[in-house]
Design an enzyme around this catalytic site. Sequence first.
Site, PDB file in Angstrom:
ATOM      1  N   HIS A 100      45.000  41.760  36.494  1.00 47.95           N
ATOM      2  CA  HIS A 100      46.129  41.543  37.393  1.00 47.95           C
ATOM      3  C   HIS A 100      47.305  42.445  37.036  1.00 47.95           C
ATOM      4  CE1 HIS A 100      44.815  38.302  39.939  1.00 47.95           C
ATOM      5  NE2 HIS A 100      44.502  37.517  38.924  1.00 47.95           N
ATOM      6  N   CYS A 152      46.908  45.636  40.780  1.00 49.84           N
ATOM      7  CA  CYS A 152      47.875  45.744  41.856  1.00 49.84           C
ATOM      8  C   CYS A 152      49.185  46.335  41.342  1.00 49.84           C
ATOM      9  CB  CYS A 152      48.130  44.372  42.474  1.00 49.84           C
ATOM     10  SG  CYS A 152      46.708  43.718  43.382  1.00 49.84           S
TER      11      CYS A 152
END
Length: 326
Positions: A100, A152
């Site tokens: 993440h 991301c």
Amino acid sequence: MENIERKRLAVLVGCNYPNTRNELHGCINDVLTMRDTLVSRFGFDPSDIQLLTDAAAAADAGSGGSSSVLPTGANIKKALGEMVDQAKPGDVLYFHYSGHGTRIPSLKPGNPFRQDEAIVPCDFNLITDVDFRQLVNRLPKGASFTIISDSCHSGGLIDKEKEQIGPSHVTETSSKSSSISSKPKAIAFETILHHLSSLTGINTSDIATHLLELFAADASLKFRLPPLEVLDIFESSKPDEGILLSGCQANEMSADVTNAVMTGGKPCGAFSNAVQMVLKDREVELSNKKLVLLARQVLKEQGFEQHPCLYCNDENADATFLSQLE
């Protein structure tokens, strides 16, 4: 002329966040696959590759044994710091992160509305653009440090690195709708703040307060140093050997693919898989720029709305990815 033996060193981090609401599925697969590629194609010695995952049993496959080191913020920074500290001129350093990412409010003076990039280790002890800039600044002259961040908001993760391929290079988006099941590799800032505050019990929206309370000296430099000292890290930067290949732009999401038909049903990161596909299809040497452009094309053909980026100096844009051995 003196013959200098050049080392090829790597730190590979895969965070799947198992049994949590943030669980991903392909990140450990990404770094296991890259470990094999580093050895078979790029001449890395398995003993010079450090693997950190949050599911040690999943790392048993392939050579190199299992991972006994969890990818906490402190452990990742320790591994990276030790790699940089032992580097000599001419050495090739590589960091692959799959997990993440997030964006946090900027602490830079004069940029009150800007957001900065960070990766999210398994313990939520964020590693920020300041930490990566400081690592690159410590490189000995002549050593290179390549980062692939399949997460991301990963564009610009090494701040002040020159954009070679980025937002200004997007001329069109994919016209194909992806039928591949995937999940964005992002945790919202508000979610991270809520999680940290539940651990500290402190009623504040200042994320630095929570991170310093929980991790003290292991927290990011962004939160430990006064703002002016953080600014000095960026102001003192000069043309360097940092090379960032990001899975997407800073304002985009990278995909974690759960039903990866293109990889035999094995979950993976869309960008990590695109890199592997490009490398497999082309045995010849590829420049950093060419690799990113081809990975963009793969993702577009698969219907993903993410655009890998390249940040480095002009010379490294045209340099061979990981200085591939002949």
